[in-house]
Enzyme design. Structure first.
Site, PDB file in Angstrom:
ATOM      1  N   ASN A 178      45.061 100.772  30.771  1.00  0.00           N
ATOM      2  CA  ASN A 178      45.085  99.443  30.170  1.00  0.00           C
ATOM      3  C   ASN A 178      45.345  99.578  28.682  1.00  0.00           C
ATOM      4  OD1 ASN A 178      44.322  96.462  30.001  1.00  0.00           O
ATOM      5  ND2 ASN A 178      42.866  97.369  28.586  1.00  0.00           N
ATOM      6  N   GLU A 179      46.422  98.963  28.225  1.00  0.00           N
ATOM      7  CA  GLU A 179      46.726  98.878  26.800  1.00  0.00           C
ATOM      8  C   GLU A 179      46.491 100.206  26.060  1.00  0.00           C
ATOM      9  OE1 GLU A 179      44.667  95.425  25.258  1.00  0.00           O
ATOM     10  OE2 GLU A 179      46.180  94.088  26.084  1.00  0.00           O
ATOM     11  N   GLU A 327      49.012  89.836  31.263  1.00  0.00           N
ATOM     12  CA  GLU A 327      47.814  89.074  30.874  1.00  0.00           C
ATOM     13  C   GLU A 327      48.240  87.978  29.903  1.00  0.00           C
ATOM     14  OE1 GLU A 327      44.858  91.582  29.048  1.00  0.00           O
ATOM     15  OE2 GLU A 327      44.848  92.993  30.710  1.00  0.00           O
ATOM     16  N   TYR A 377      32.362  85.168  26.495  1.00  0.00           N
ATOM     17  CA  TYR A 377      32.873  83.911  25.932  1.00  0.00           C
ATOM     18  C   TYR A 377      34.377  83.707  26.152  1.00  0.00           C
ATOM     19  CZ  TYR A 377      28.619  82.595  23.430  1.00  0.00           C
ATOM     20  OH  TYR A 377      27.358  82.182  23.109  1.00  0.00           O
ATOM     21  N   HIS A 378      35.037  84.679  26.731  1.00  0.00           N
ATOM     22  CA  HIS A 378      36.499  84.584  26.860  1.00  0.00           C
ATOM     23  C   HIS A 378      36.882  83.440  27.804  1.00  0.00           C
ATOM     24  CE1 HIS A 378      40.665  85.868  27.484  1.00  0.00           C
ATOM     25  NE2 HIS A 378      40.505  86.690  26.464  1.00  0.00           N
TER      26      HIS A 378
HETATM   27  C1  GAL Z   1      43.187  92.531  26.557  1.00  0.00           C
HETATM   28  C2  GAL Z   1      42.610  93.519  27.548  1.00  0.00           C
HETATM   29  C3  GAL Z   1      41.767  92.830  28.597  1.00  0.00           C
HETATM   30  C4  GAL Z   1      40.806  91.874  27.933  1.00  0.00           C
HETATM   31  C5  GAL Z   1      41.597  90.911  27.083  1.00  0.00           C
HETATM   32  C6  GAL Z   1      40.753  89.870  26.395  1.00  0.00           C
HETATM   33  O1  GAL Z   1      43.652  93.141  25.412  1.00  0.00           O
HETATM   34  O2  GAL Z   1      43.666  94.181  28.204  1.00  0.00           O
HETATM   35  O3  GAL Z   1      41.045  93.800  29.338  1.00  0.00           O
HETATM   36  O4  GAL Z   1      39.892  92.589  27.161  1.00  0.00           O
HETATM   37  O5  GAL Z   1      42.251  91.623  26.080  1.00  0.00           O
HETATM   38  O6  GAL Z   1      41.566  89.020  25.615  1.00  0.00           O
END
Ligand code: GAL
Length: 690
Positions: A178-179, A327, A377-378
């Protein structure tokens, strides 16, 4: 000779352009005959919730037309709870249940989140920072990207997953890790860097020569003496370190690709999710071992749709074909200082912008928060109670529309006659020695992109090593580092009729990050018939005027001069610091069938707009749809004999757009063809000819 005269809008030519497919072919990224052509998805973490809850979640997803989930991405401790002991039954059940709801799956390899047993038993797998401090377990991405033990564990879990899920018809692809982000400075990384340098230079004497190590007594006797640092070092070392990091992320990927590919169904793609303009490594290098590009589209600050569109075009250029948005935010994130939401309507606007620029899938992060964890909180689609939050309905609308428009869009992609070059070597070289802290290489890229996009309505962002043929205009906003080979390719492009525009700081360095022996633009100076006499960082705006209009320069201005009688000064500086007063700021020269133009300053938007307009007109580049109101974005996707126009009104007011011929809006209320569309605030139309 007509030089940069004003553009006349020619609706007839524009119409032809809509109908004719450009020769520059981008292809589709993925093709699953049994799956919808446009996928709408969410990141789903079934391991974080009781299994009894899954069906309800998937039912709500299906009701929103969600047909894709990404799973398993951080689930290492659930999939391998102890060393060598794998548990996939739960994931089999989750994937099977998703299939029952017509939802397909991308599997993430969990290597961004190693389990505690691993890092405890093998602490050498942990990352070291630049100052030699080893990370500890916790959070994520705490691994060393070079450590052989970590590579072995990563290979094993990826292989076991591939053996188990590779034949699964409901799995459409793989996301590695991931990233990718932080390099490690551990002893293995250092050792590998030294061997990488040895392979590149052969002898330490050659390295000393190229790096000019006599400076500050840096001369090395052995490769092992060379430090590993990310800043504050010899610029040649810094550039090679970034290239080493890029190669290391590439072989980090290959380690997992080699575990997955032999067992995966051939139609399953392998990718990783990237972070837009992030410059920690060279994306083109890493993508050379991946099947498709995928990126994570999060908004920083206000939603600037042109800048966001540039990032989509950047991602499309990683593989030069359509891509995935792996995402994106369901209205807000949790990692800004103030996590204000997108306005109502902008989530849908962004989804269609992604498709307009070539996305084949748009996935929201995330479906639902974990009951605990760092991201409570996301933004999500459902709340902790498992019922929809307000943005769910907007995303459901996107899902409905993707279903309606999918078959018309299948097999199509954007095609551009103009390209902007993104060059990591140059961006790094500028960032190592900015000279003005305000000189952000990405800001400069976007400044040049903005008028190009607004006037041509389709731009490719490409690597300097991508093919140039088929483009009428290529802009190099800051090609600071240039090799002779690149210079030769650029000159050939111009001689053959291409229009080349160089921005400030161009062609100052060679590929070792050393100053070119000639003044800027180095190996292109004679070809331009002009050069940079001196560069200046600006602390105040400088006026400019000339054939192309008047305006101001800020941040950076170069004092230019002509060296050839047929090189024209098109803009000059007005009164400023004395050095620049009355001096040339923009030069241009016709060579062969094309033209080279050098812009020596960071110009204001209006002046850059005029310069771009003149260039496009002379090069014969027309907008796709002329005369659209400001703030209405036009995207065209074509291919397989089809052509689809996507119009997005990014304004908070409605907009009226006349069409060149009757067209049908595939997602509109009216089922018959129309000659014009009225777009409400954040309104979208997806139009085809009938
Ligand atoms: C991204 C990451 C995700 C999550 C997301 C939140 O950068 O790949 O796992 O953390 O941010 O915005």
């Amino acid at each position: 000779m007509r030089l940069f005269c004003r553009r006349a809008v020619n609706a007839f030519i524009a119409l032809l352009l809509i109908l004719v497919v450009s020769p520059r072919i981008h292809s589709q990224a993925t093709n699953y005959p049994d799956k919808p052509p446009l996928l709408l998805g969410a990141a789903w973490y079934p391991e974080q919730w009781p299994e009894s809850r899954w069906d309800q979640d998937l039912t709500l997803m299906e009701a929103a037309h969600i047909n894709l989930v990404r799973v398993a991405e951080f689930a290492w401790s659930t999939m391998e709870p102890s060393e060598g002991h794998y548990e996939f039954d739960w994931l089999d059940r989750a994937i099977a249940l998703a299939a029952k709801h017509h939802i397909c799956v991308v599997l993430g390899t969990p290597t961004a989140a190693p389990p505690a047993w691993l890092t405890t038993k093998y602490p050498e797998t942990l990352r070291w920072d630049e100052n030699g401090r080893r990370d500890e377990h916790g959070n994520r991405q705490q691994f060393s990207f070079t450590d052989p033990k970590y590579r072995q564990f990563a290979h094993n879990i990826a292989e076991q997953m591939a053996i188990h899920f590779g034949p699964n018809p409901n799995v459409v692809g793989w996301q590695l890790d991931n990233e990718y982000a932080n390099p490690s400075f551990d002893p293995t990384a250092k050792e590998q860097f030294h061997r990488w340098l040895e392979k590149k230079y052969g002898t330490v004497a050659e390295l000393n020569r190229r790096w000019a190590t006599a400076y500050w007594s840096q001369t090395y006797d052995q490769f092992d003496e060379i430090p590993t640092r990310e800043d504050g070092e010899n610029p040649a070392l810094l550039l090679d370190w970034k290239r080493f990091v890029s190669d290391t992320w590439k072989n980090y990927s290959e380690n997992q690709v080699s575990a997955i590919r032999p067992h995966a169904d051939p139609r399953q793609f392998i990718t990783t999710n990237t972070m837009g303009w992030f410059d920690g490594f060279n994306e083109y290098t890493v993508h050379s071992v991946l099947d498709i590009a995928a990126w994570d589209n999060y908004i920083t600050g206000n939603y600037d749709y042109v800048a966001n569109g540039a990032t989509h075009d950047l991602a499309r250029g990683f593989k030069n074909k359509n891509y995935w948005v792996m995402e994106t935010e369901p209205a807000f994130v949790n990692w800004h200082k103030v996590n204000s939401p997108l306005l109502r309507g902008q989530v849908r606007d962004m989804a269609w912008q992604a498709v307009g620029h070539g996305a084949e899938a748009v996935e929201y992060w995330q479906w639902r928060s974990a009951p605990n964890g760092q991201e409570e909180y996301h933004g999500t689609l459902v709340g902790a109670d498992g019922t929809p939050v307000p943005v769910y309905d907007e995303i459901r609308q996107v899902g409905e529309e993707f279903t309606k428009a999918g078959s018309a869009i299948a097999g199509t992609s954007p095609h551009s006659e103009v390209a902007l070059v993104n060059d990591y070597d140059s961006r790094w070289a500028i960032s190592f020695q900015r000279h003005s802290a305000n000189f952000d290489p990405v800001g400069e890229m976007v400044a040049f992109y903005r008028p190009l996009r607004e006037q041509s309505q389709s731009v490719d962002i490409i690597s300097i090593n991508a093919p140039f043929d088929g483009y009428k205009v290529i802009e190099l906003p800051g090609l600071n580092v240039i090799s002779q080979k690149t210079a030769d390719r650029l000159m050939e492009f111009v001689r053959n009729g291409g229009h080349l525009l160089l921005g400030p700081r161009s062609a100052m360095k060679d590929e070792f990050n050393a100053l070119q022996p000639e003044r800027q633009p180095g190996p292109l100076a004679a070809f331009l018939g002009g050069r940079v006499d001196q560069f200046y960082a600006l602390d105040a705006d400088v006026p400019l005027s000339g054939d192309l209009g008047s305006g101001t320069a800020s941040i950076w201005a170069e004092q230019l001069s002509t060296q050839s009688p047929d090189t024209t000064v098109v803009e000059r500086y007005g009164k400023s610091n004395g050095w620049l007063d009355g001096q040339p700021a923009v030069l241009t020269r016709k060579v062969g069938k094309g033209r080279i133009t050098y812009v020596g300053a960071w110009l204001d938007t209006a002046l850059l707009n005029d310069i771009t307009g003149g260039l496009l007109e002379e090069a014969g580049v027309q907008p796709i749809l002329p005369g659209v109101p400001k703030g209405v974005e036009v995207c065209r996707r074509s291919g397989q004999g089809k052509s689809v126009l996507i119009l997005i009104n990014h304004n908070t007011d409605s907009a009226h757009v006349s069409l060149p011929e009757p067209m049908r809006d595939l997602i509109g209320a009216q089922s018959t063809a129309v000659n014009a569309v009225d777009l409400p605030p954040f309104g979208v139309a997806v139009l085809t000819r009938e």
